[in-house]
Structures are given as C-alpha cells and as structure tokens.
Design an enzyme around this catalytic site. Structure first.
Site, short mmCIF file in Angstrom:
data_model
loop_
_atom_site.label_atom_id
_atom_site.label_comp_id
_atom_site.label_asym_id
_atom_site.label_seq_id
_atom_site.Cartn_x
_atom_site.Cartn_y
_atom_site.Cartn_z
N ASP A 16 0.86 -1.08 0.13
CA ASP A 16 0.00 -0.20 0.04
C ASP A 16 0.99 1.32 -0.12
O ASP A 16 1.69 1.29 0.74
CB ASP A 16 -0.94 -0.07 1.39
N GLU A 39 14.65 -14.99 -0.59
CA GLU A 39 14.84 -15.76 0.26
C GLU A 39 13.49 -16.98 -0.02
O GLU A 39 13.76 -18.22 0.36
CB GLU A 39 15.00 -15.44 1.51
#
Length: 564
Positions: free
Chosen positions: A213, A272
């Site tokens: 956002d 990751e």
C-alpha cells in the site's frame, strides 16, 4: 512468540515466475462473504467462496487488510501486523484459507501497509511518551516553527495538514493520511529491520506475495515546504479541486531516493522465499516513471501499478498514450494494470457502461490483453455499478470529509451480491455494514452463473482462453496508431503473433488486416470481429460497436504495412 506454519513455500505448477502475466482477484474481506451473521465479511466467508473464485480462472487472490486494527481507515490502520482482527477471524482461519487456496491452484497475496501504522500500535504508543524512549525516533517527529505552526506545509491526502500536534512530546508527528495513521520513520535503521520482520512473519505462514500500500510514501525528504502546483486538475490520489493536497507538488513528502534502498532490502528478503512476489501501489504525478524505476533491474519490486487507468478517462487516445509511454519507459520492469479497486468509483459507472454488456466485455478484453499482470476487483466480473449512498450511510472518512464534492469510497465497497432473492443478496443474515443496492442484487452471482451470455461467464471464458495463449500472458507488445476510436495492438511470443482490435466507438468499423490473419480456434464465441477474405486475399476485419477481435497473424508479416 506466535507459532507459524512450516517454512516450506508453495510454488505450484506455474513456477517461480507465476506472477508474470498473472490475473489477481482482489477481495475486500469485509464485503465479500459474512459467515457468522454479524454483517461483516470474514476469512471463513472467503474460504466458503474459494470454489467460486477458482471458477473465474484467475491465478491468485489479493486480500485487503484483515489485521488487528481500530478500523478508522477500515484496516489500513494496523495496530498489530501479526494477527487477524477478531471481526475477520483467527490466524488459524488464515492458515486454512491459504491451504484451501493452494489446493485449488490459487496463490495468496496480502496487503502490507508499510508506511504507517495505527496510532494504537504499541510502537507509537511508546514513541509518543517522550523524546528519549527506545522508540522515540520510530516515527517522524519534528518541532514546530517559532510561531507554533507545523514544521512544513505538507498536506494530508485526507485533507488538512499532514502534521498533528502531540502534547506529550510537544512536537508534531507526520501523517500522510488520517491523523490516526502516523508515519513510520524509515530513516531509522531499526524500523526497517522491524518492518521486514513483519513481512517475514507472513512469508513463514505461506503467503505468495504482497500488495504494498502507498509504497512510495515510505520515506520522506528534507523538512522543506512543497512548492505550489500551477494548475489543479482532476486526477488521482486526492488531486482534486476540493482537496488542498492537490495544490502542491509533492517534492519532499514522498517518492524519495532513499526508498529505493528499502525496496532492495525488501526484495532480498522475498528472494529468500522462491515463488513469492510483490506489487507496489504508486500514487505520484509521474506514476509511470516511478512504476518503471521501482520494478526495473530485478532488485526492487517485481511489479507496480498506478492510478493512471483508474481515472474517468476511457477514450482510446488516452489509453494508447498511457500504455505506449509505459512501454517506452519500463525497460526490463513489469507493470500491473487495474481498472478498478477499493479506492475508486466502480468501472461500470466510471467508464459509463452500466448495464451495457458489449462495453463491459470490451473493457475486460482491453485489460486482459495488455502486457503485464492484472488485478480484478471483486464485483467487476458482475458488472456492478457504483452504489449510490446518502450522506447518512457513509462510513468512509474521506467521503464524510469532502462531501458533497467527493462522495468517498463506500460506493465501491458495498457487499458482494450472491443471491438475488436472499436477504442482503446472500451476503449476510444480518444488516450489513454497508447496504446492498437493488441494482447489485439484480446482478447477483446466481443470476449470471448459468447464463451463457452473462458478463460473469464472459470473464470465465476469456480467462480460460487467455491461459491457452502464452502471447497474452508473457508476450511482447506493439501498439498501432488509434484510428476511428479503434485501439489495435500485437502480442508476440516465440513464433506466435496475435492481433487484438478493440472498437471503442458506437459504430461498425471495417479495416483491412495483414495477409494470413485468421481467427483462433477455441476463442470465446462472443468475440465479435469478423475476418473475411477479400479479392486481394487480404482479409477484412469488421468490428461492430464496442466489438473486439483477436486473430493469429503470420510472424513473417510483423513489419508489413496494415491499416487496422
């Protein structure tokens, strides 16, 4: 320490780059489905409707905020990033939702509000107590000017100064949105570390990505006054004549170079977890440039979207200009496009297509044939118009503040209609938090589900067709000049070249097309363009009013002249 799920991550059959060209269905949880009869949608309600979502042939869902919140901005003011607000359910419900979605081949992305928290977050409650506590610099604090005025002239998106006085510290704190949404200080390294750990928490629970956002608001610049805007024009993100936010050029309060460093750290974290993605919401005067900068190089965000297609402008000239500029600037970046969401007037109303199936199908095909990924907002597949609410029915703080010039966001957030003849259109057994208009009940899922000519089934059919066409999902794009309100583009992938013709006018248009153009087997029957051979063996394309056509063309003709 809350217990999390296994660290193994769901990638699925689409591979780690599933997001490239994906169609993401946005769910506004409080308005999707109420499972417990309190008038507010919840996570169990979403679980109950996963089969419906999967039937749309979308690739993923995006859940608007469901975190613990005082709900001053309906979840975009978070007081605990690591828990589900009780009105929406529990963490266990969320885990079940992820498991159920993955079982149906759907990815799960969630909103992450990085730039600010609620004023009821424990971090802010500690920060505001004194100027020397451990979290004193976790938020943006500043002394007043000598006359007591705010530190700068910066304005809030929701109206008025972006600075709020706090008597505990005798300082102002920054809030780009509501005063109850204080801005975090991303110039404090420990804040960045803390926010990345909040992201990791949900990665560990198995989410596939994040919608970020107002991501260009994360860092602020020097505490200097923004210069005035020379012209106030109707635009996006509060740039309206009735809102002083639009009177400034936002040179210092957002979109700062330091934000790129944060985005690179965020991307490193996501890397990751193979198969995860990020899509940033960008609100800026040069939003296309920011979209490009934030998604280029493979070291920042995976993709971005802006408000450039979320305005009232639907003429093909404007659309062509926006899309060609994006292509000229984005390089190796990747855009995400949307025609509707929880912040703007619903598409059917905004683009003047209420009840007009041909127009709504045109807009659908336009969106789903662009290069990039796509976000579809719940109810768009039903053709829902904007709900017309009275002032007394409003709950959105923006609508209440700017009424009547701006009626806020409630009109696009009313409950999803499931059954035309049921109480509240099958959304809830109780009075819902916003009313369900009769116009929406008439467009309910059960009214369109078995109608082969409905807009709902047009979405299902076209999304299923799109999946069979790699050129529409990941192909390159080439635009042709707009003529007679017909927007034409080509999508090419490997040895496949597709021509898409979109008639934005209310009249039939006929054009000659490249030699060898032919209809595609398996395309939805309602694709209305007719390809007919001429005496010169060059097919003619006849497009009825608001008609659409997709054809396969020989790759060897890529540079041949044509006048569609």
């Amino acid at each position: 320490m809350m217990q999390t799920t296994s660290t193994s991550h769901y990638v699925g059959s689409q591979g780690a780059d599933w997001w490239r060209g994906a169609v993401i269905y946005q769910i506004y949880p409080r308005s999707f489905m109420d499972s417990n009869g309190d008038g507010i949608g919840d996570l169990k309600g979403v679980i109950d409707k996963l089969d419906y979502i999967a039937s749309l042939n979308v690739d993923a869902i995006w859940l608007s905020p469901f975190f613990t919140s005082p709900m001053k901005d309906f979840g975009y003011d978070i007081s605990n990033y690591r828990d589900v607000d009780p009105m929406f359910g529990t963490l266990e419900d969320f885990d079940r939702l992820v498991e159920g979605a993955h079982a149906r081949g759907l990815k799960v992305t969630i909103d992450q509000v990085m730039s600010h928290t609620a004023d009821q977050h424990a971090w802010f409650e500690e920060s505001r107590q004194s100027r020397d506590n451990p979290k004193a610099d976790w938020y943006v604090w500043a002394d007043p000017k000598p006359d007591g005025a705010p530190p700068t002239n910066w304005q809030s998106v929701f109206g008025g100064s972006a600075w709020q006085w706090d008597t505990r510290r005798c300082q102002y704190y920054l809030h780009n949105f509501l005063a109850s949404q204080p801005d975090l200080n991303f110039r404090t390294p420990v804040v960045v570390d803390a926010m990345l750990e909040e992201v990791r928490f949900w990665l560990e629970r198995g989410v596939d990505g994040f919608r970020l956002d107002a991501v260009n608001f994360c860092t602020h610049g020097e505490l200097k006054d923004n210069p005035p805007r020379q012209e106030i024009t109707e635009s996006f993100l509060g740039v309206r004549p009735d809102n002083p936010y639009g009177y400034q050029l936002h040179q210092y309060d957002k979109t700062q170079p330091e934000n790129l460093v944060f985005l690179e750290r965020l991307r490193a974290l996501l890397d990751e977890y193979p198969g995860t993605t990020s899509v940033g919401e960008v609100g800026d005067d040069d939003a296309l440039g920011v979209m490009a900068e934030y998604s280029q190089g493979g070291k920042r965000l995976h993709m971005c979207y802006s408000f450039n297609l979320l305005t009232d402008k639907s003429d093909p000239g404007y659309l062509h200009e926006t899309l060609t500029e994006m292509e000229a600037r984005i390089g190796d970046g990747w855009p995400c496009w949307a025609l509707g969401n929880h912040d703007v007037t619903r598409l059917a109303t905004r683009w003047q297509a209420e009840g007009q199936l041909d127009k709504l199908r045109l807009y659908m095909v336009f969106l789903l044939t662009q290069r990039g990924s796509v976000c579809l907002y719940q109810g768009e597949e039903l053709g829902l118009p904007e709900a017309q609410l009275t002032f007394e029915q409003l709950v959105d703080p923006a609508g209440i503040t700017f009424w009547p010039a701006y009626k806020g966001r409630d009109g696009c957030r009313t409950p999803h209609p499931w059954q035309a003849d049921a109480h509240h259109a099958g959304f809830s057994s109780a009075t819902p938090w916003l009313p369900v208009p009769n116009t929406h009940a008439n467009l309910a899922v059960d009214q369109q589900d078995n109608d082969t000519d409905s807009l709902l089934n047009a979405y299902r059919d076209f999304l299923a067709f799109r999946r069979t066409q790699p050129a529409l999902v990941k192909g390159d794009v080439r635009y042709h000049a707009v003529r007679d309100d017909v927007l034409c583009l080509e999508r090419t992938y490997q040895q496949t070249r597709l021509l898409i013709a979109l008639n934005f006018s209310g009249r039939t248009v006929t054009r000659s097309a490249p030699e060898g153009a032919e209809a595609i087997a398996g395309a939805p029957a309602w694709l209305t363009g007719e390809w007919q051979g001429s005496q010169l063996s060059l097919p003619q394309l006849s497009l009825p009013p608001y008609g659409v056509a997709i054809a396969r063309c020989p790759q060897s003709q890529e540079d041949a002249p044509w006048d569609v």
